[in-house]
Design a protein around this motif. Structure first.
Motif, mmCIF file in Angstrom:
data_model
loop_
_atom_site.group_PDB
_atom_site.id
_atom_site.type_symbol
_atom_site.label_atom_id
_atom_site.label_comp_id
_atom_site.label_asym_id
_atom_site.label_seq_id
_atom_site.Cartn_x
_atom_site.Cartn_y
_atom_site.Cartn_z
ATOM 1 N N THR A 265 0.864 -1.179 0.000
ATOM 2 C CA THR A 265 0.000 0.000 0.000
ATOM 3 C C THR A 265 0.899 1.227 0.000
ATOM 4 O O THR A 265 1.839 1.311 0.795
ATOM 5 C CB THR A 265 -0.910 0.031 1.249
ATOM 6 O OG1 THR A 265 -1.801 -1.089 1.206
ATOM 7 C CG2 THR A 265 -1.729 1.319 1.303
ATOM 8 N N HIS B 34 -0.562 -2.872 -4.874
ATOM 9 C CA HIS B 34 -1.885 -3.434 -4.632
ATOM 10 C C HIS B 34 -2.923 -2.397 -4.214
ATOM 11 O O HIS B 34 -4.107 -2.550 -4.500
ATOM 12 C CB HIS B 34 -1.784 -4.524 -3.556
ATOM 13 C CG HIS B 34 -0.786 -5.589 -3.903
ATOM 14 N ND1 HIS B 34 0.461 -5.662 -3.321
ATOM 15 C CD2 HIS B 34 -0.843 -6.598 -4.805
ATOM 16 C CE1 HIS B 34 1.124 -6.682 -3.829
ATOM 17 N NE2 HIS B 34 0.368 -7.260 -4.738
ATOM 18 N N GLN B 35 -2.486 -1.354 -3.538
ATOM 19 C CA GLN B 35 -3.428 -0.336 -3.068
ATOM 20 C C GLN B 35 -2.738 1.009 -3.015
ATOM 21 O O GLN B 35 -1.630 1.133 -2.510
ATOM 22 C CB GLN B 35 -3.953 -0.713 -1.676
ATOM 23 C CG GLN B 35 -4.997 0.247 -1.130
ATOM 24 C CD GLN B 35 -5.504 -0.177 0.243
ATOM 25 O OE1 GLN B 35 -4.858 -0.960 0.942
ATOM 26 N NE2 GLN B 35 -6.656 0.313 0.632
#
Length: 220
Positions: free
Chosen positions: A97, A115-116
Protein backbone atom coordinates in the motif's frame (compact mmCIF):
# COMPACT_ATOMS: atom_id res chain seq x y z
CA UNK A 1 -3.61 -14.27 14.23
CA UNK A 2 -1.07 -11.44 14.17
CA UNK A 3 0.15 -10.17 10.84
CA UNK A 4 3.59 -8.74 10.21
CA UNK A 5 3.52 -5.17 8.87
CA UNK A 6 6.30 -2.89 7.73
CA UNK A 7 5.71 0.86 7.61
CA UNK A 8 8.20 2.87 5.57
CA UNK A 9 8.17 6.57 6.40
CA UNK A 10 7.23 7.78 9.88
CA UNK A 11 5.70 11.16 9.15
CA UNK A 12 2.18 12.02 10.35
CA UNK A 13 0.48 9.46 8.10
CA UNK A 14 2.95 6.60 8.49
CA UNK A 15 3.40 7.31 12.18
CA UNK A 16 -0.35 7.17 12.75
CA UNK A 17 -0.60 3.81 10.98
CA UNK A 18 2.31 2.48 13.00
CA UNK A 19 0.73 3.56 16.28
CA UNK A 20 -2.72 2.14 15.49
CA UNK A 21 -1.43 -1.21 14.21
CA UNK A 22 0.77 -1.52 17.29
CA UNK A 23 -2.20 -0.75 19.56
CA UNK A 24 -4.08 -3.59 17.88
CA UNK A 25 -1.29 -5.99 18.77
CA UNK A 26 0.20 -6.29 15.29
CA UNK A 27 3.92 -6.80 14.77
CA UNK A 28 5.11 -3.61 13.09
CA UNK A 29 8.54 -2.91 11.67
CA UNK A 30 9.02 0.87 11.46
CA UNK A 31 11.52 2.06 8.84
CA UNK A 32 12.79 5.59 8.27
CA UNK A 33 15.97 7.34 7.16
CA UNK A 34 15.61 9.91 9.96
CA UNK A 35 17.23 8.81 13.23
CA UNK A 36 15.04 11.12 15.35
CA UNK A 37 11.88 9.51 14.02
CA UNK A 38 13.29 6.04 14.57
CA UNK A 39 14.06 6.91 18.18
CA UNK A 40 10.52 8.25 18.62
CA UNK A 41 9.00 4.89 17.60
CA UNK A 42 11.40 2.55 19.40
CA UNK A 43 8.92 2.06 22.23
CA UNK A 44 5.88 1.93 19.94
CA UNK A 45 6.75 -0.41 17.07
CA UNK A 46 7.72 -4.05 17.52
CA UNK A 47 11.03 -3.24 15.81
CA UNK A 48 12.62 -0.16 14.20
CA UNK A 49 15.26 0.12 11.50
CA UNK A 50 17.20 3.16 10.30
CA UNK A 51 17.45 2.60 6.54
CA UNK A 52 17.10 4.14 3.09
CA UNK A 53 14.16 2.36 1.43
CA UNK A 54 15.52 3.16 -2.05
CA UNK A 55 18.47 0.87 -1.29
CA UNK A 56 17.43 -2.58 -2.52
CA UNK A 57 20.21 -4.33 -0.62
CA UNK A 58 19.10 -2.69 2.63
CA UNK A 59 15.52 -3.91 2.12
CA UNK A 60 16.73 -7.41 1.31
CA UNK A 61 18.84 -7.43 4.47
CA UNK A 62 15.77 -6.43 6.49
CA UNK A 63 13.86 -9.33 4.90
CA UNK A 64 11.09 -7.05 3.68
CA UNK A 65 9.68 -9.70 1.32
CA UNK A 66 8.71 -11.82 4.33
CA UNK A 67 6.19 -9.27 5.63
CA UNK A 68 2.47 -9.75 5.05
CA UNK A 69 1.87 -6.08 4.23
CA UNK A 70 4.21 -3.19 3.52
CA UNK A 71 2.97 0.40 3.73
CA UNK A 72 4.99 3.06 1.92
CA UNK A 73 4.13 6.34 3.64
CA UNK A 74 7.01 8.48 2.39
CA UNK A 75 6.14 12.18 2.55
CA UNK A 76 7.15 14.78 -0.04
CA UNK A 77 9.83 12.78 -1.86
CA UNK A 78 7.78 11.31 -4.71
CA UNK A 79 10.88 9.90 -6.42
CA UNK A 80 11.81 7.92 -3.30
CA UNK A 81 8.22 6.69 -2.97
CA UNK A 82 8.12 5.44 -6.57
CA UNK A 83 11.55 3.82 -6.43
CA UNK A 84 10.66 2.08 -3.15
CA UNK A 85 7.42 0.80 -4.70
CA UNK A 86 9.30 -0.54 -7.73
CA UNK A 87 11.76 -2.41 -5.50
CA UNK A 88 8.95 -3.90 -3.41
CA UNK A 89 6.98 -5.10 -6.44
CA UNK A 90 10.12 -6.61 -7.98
CA UNK A 91 10.74 -8.46 -4.71
CA UNK A 92 7.23 -9.91 -4.78
CA UNK A 93 5.96 -8.48 -1.49
CA UNK A 94 2.54 -9.96 -0.64
CA UNK A 95 0.66 -6.67 -0.30
CA UNK A 96 1.91 -3.15 -0.93
CA UNK A 97 0.00 0.00 0.00
CA UNK A 98 1.46 3.35 -1.03
CA UNK A 99 0.47 6.90 -0.09
CA UNK A 100 0.09 9.10 -3.18
CA UNK A 101 0.88 12.81 -3.11
CA UNK A 102 -1.21 13.71 -6.16
CA UNK A 103 -3.14 12.17 -9.06
CA UNK A 104 -0.03 11.89 -11.26
CA UNK A 105 1.80 10.03 -8.50
CA UNK A 106 -1.22 7.74 -8.12
CA UNK A 107 -1.25 6.92 -11.85
CA UNK A 108 2.42 5.92 -11.77
CA UNK A 109 1.92 3.74 -8.70
CA UNK A 110 -1.01 1.96 -10.35
CA UNK A 111 1.09 1.29 -13.45
CA UNK A 112 3.88 -0.11 -11.29
CA UNK A 113 1.40 -2.62 -9.94
CA UNK A 114 1.14 -1.80 -6.24
CA UNK A 115 -1.88 -3.43 -4.63
CA UNK A 116 -3.43 -0.34 -3.07
CA UNK A 117 -2.93 3.40 -3.49
CA UNK A 118 -4.26 5.75 -0.83
CA UNK A 119 -4.70 9.49 -1.11
CA UNK A 120 -5.40 10.61 2.48
CA UNK A 121 -5.42 14.38 1.92
CA UNK A 122 -7.85 14.17 -1.02
CA UNK A 123 -10.08 11.63 0.72
CA UNK A 124 -10.22 13.66 3.92
CA UNK A 125 -11.03 16.74 1.85
CA UNK A 126 -14.03 14.96 0.34
CA UNK A 127 -15.23 13.76 3.73
CA UNK A 128 -14.96 17.25 5.24
CA UNK A 129 -16.67 18.87 2.25
CA UNK A 130 -19.69 16.60 2.67
CA UNK A 131 -19.79 17.38 6.39
CA UNK A 132 -19.58 21.13 5.67
CA UNK A 133 -22.63 20.88 3.37
CA UNK A 134 -24.82 19.64 6.24
CA UNK A 135 -24.33 18.63 9.86
CA UNK A 136 -26.60 15.67 9.02
CA UNK A 137 -23.86 14.17 6.84
CA UNK A 138 -21.66 12.48 9.43
CA UNK A 139 -19.16 10.58 7.31
CA UNK A 140 -18.26 9.83 3.72
CA UNK A 141 -16.10 7.04 2.33
CA UNK A 142 -15.15 6.64 -1.32
CA UNK A 143 -15.39 3.00 -2.44
CA UNK A 144 -14.36 3.58 -6.06
CA UNK A 145 -14.19 6.41 -8.59
CA UNK A 146 -17.98 6.66 -8.73
CA UNK A 147 -19.39 4.77 -5.72
CA UNK A 148 -19.36 5.73 -2.04
CA UNK A 149 -20.85 4.93 1.34
CA UNK A 150 -22.20 7.69 3.57
CA UNK A 151 -23.37 7.91 7.16
CA UNK A 152 -26.21 10.41 7.55
CA UNK A 153 -28.66 11.48 10.24
CA UNK A 154 -32.29 11.13 9.24
CA UNK A 155 -33.43 14.54 8.00
CA UNK A 156 -36.70 16.24 8.95
CA UNK A 157 -38.35 15.01 5.75
CA UNK A 158 -37.58 11.41 6.76
CA UNK A 159 -38.71 11.44 10.40
CA UNK A 160 -41.90 9.44 11.03
CA UNK A 161 -41.79 7.71 7.65
CA UNK A 162 -41.02 4.05 7.00
CA UNK A 163 -38.38 2.85 4.58
CA UNK A 164 -41.06 1.54 2.25
CA UNK A 165 -42.73 4.98 2.20
CA UNK A 166 -39.46 6.70 1.37
CA UNK A 167 -38.55 3.95 -1.13
CA UNK A 168 -35.01 5.29 -1.33
CA UNK A 169 -33.81 2.50 -3.62
CA UNK A 170 -36.48 3.15 -6.26
CA UNK A 171 -36.40 6.94 -5.98
CA UNK A 172 -32.66 7.50 -5.69
CA UNK A 173 -30.91 4.23 -6.64
CA UNK A 174 -29.25 4.00 -3.20
CA UNK A 175 -29.37 1.16 -0.69
CA UNK A 176 -29.72 1.51 3.10
CA UNK A 177 -27.49 -1.23 4.47
CA UNK A 178 -27.93 -0.43 8.18
CA UNK A 179 -29.57 1.92 10.67
CA UNK A 180 -27.85 2.98 13.89
CA UNK A 181 -29.92 3.84 16.94
CA UNK A 182 -27.57 4.95 19.69
CA UNK A 183 -25.13 2.08 20.21
CA UNK A 184 -27.36 -0.45 18.39
CA UNK A 185 -26.88 -1.24 14.69
CA UNK A 186 -29.68 -2.84 12.70
CA UNK A 187 -28.20 -4.46 9.60
CA UNK A 188 -30.59 -4.97 6.64
CA UNK A 189 -33.52 -3.13 8.29
CA UNK A 190 -37.08 -4.17 7.40
CA UNK A 191 -39.09 -2.10 4.92
CA UNK A 192 -41.70 -1.16 7.52
CA UNK A 193 -39.15 0.29 9.95
CA UNK A 194 -40.10 3.85 10.82
CA UNK A 195 -37.35 6.44 11.14
CA UNK A 196 -37.03 8.42 14.35
CA UNK A 197 -35.10 11.55 15.28
CA UNK A 198 -31.45 10.69 15.88
CA UNK A 199 -31.46 7.63 13.62
CA UNK A 200 -28.31 7.31 11.53
CA UNK A 201 -28.49 5.65 8.10
CA UNK A 202 -25.63 3.87 6.38
CA UNK A 203 -26.23 4.38 2.66
CA UNK A 204 -24.33 2.96 -0.30
CA UNK A 205 -24.65 3.89 -3.96
CA UNK A 206 -23.32 5.77 -6.97
CA UNK A 207 -22.01 9.26 -6.17
CA UNK A 208 -24.59 10.98 -8.40
CA UNK A 209 -27.44 9.09 -6.69
CA UNK A 210 -26.10 9.79 -3.20
CA UNK A 211 -25.80 13.50 -4.02
CA UNK A 212 -29.45 13.61 -5.16
CA UNK A 213 -30.54 11.67 -2.05
CA UNK A 214 -28.64 14.10 0.22
CA UNK A 215 -30.09 17.18 -1.45
CA UNK A 216 -33.69 15.99 -1.39
CA UNK A 217 -33.93 14.17 1.93
CA UNK A 218 -30.89 14.79 4.15
CA UNK A 219 -29.93 18.45 3.92
CA UNK A 220 -32.38 20.51 6.01
Amino acid sequence: MNKDFAVIGLGRFGGSICRELSKEGMHVLAIDSDEERINEYKNIAYHTVLADSTDEDALKEIGISNFDHVVVAIGENIQASILTAVILTDMGVNKITVKAQNDYHEKILNKIGVHQVVHPERDMGKRLAHNFISSNILDYLELSDDHSIVEVKAGERMIGKSLIELDIRANFGCNIVAIKKGHEINVSPSADQELREGDVLIVIGADKDITRFERELVID
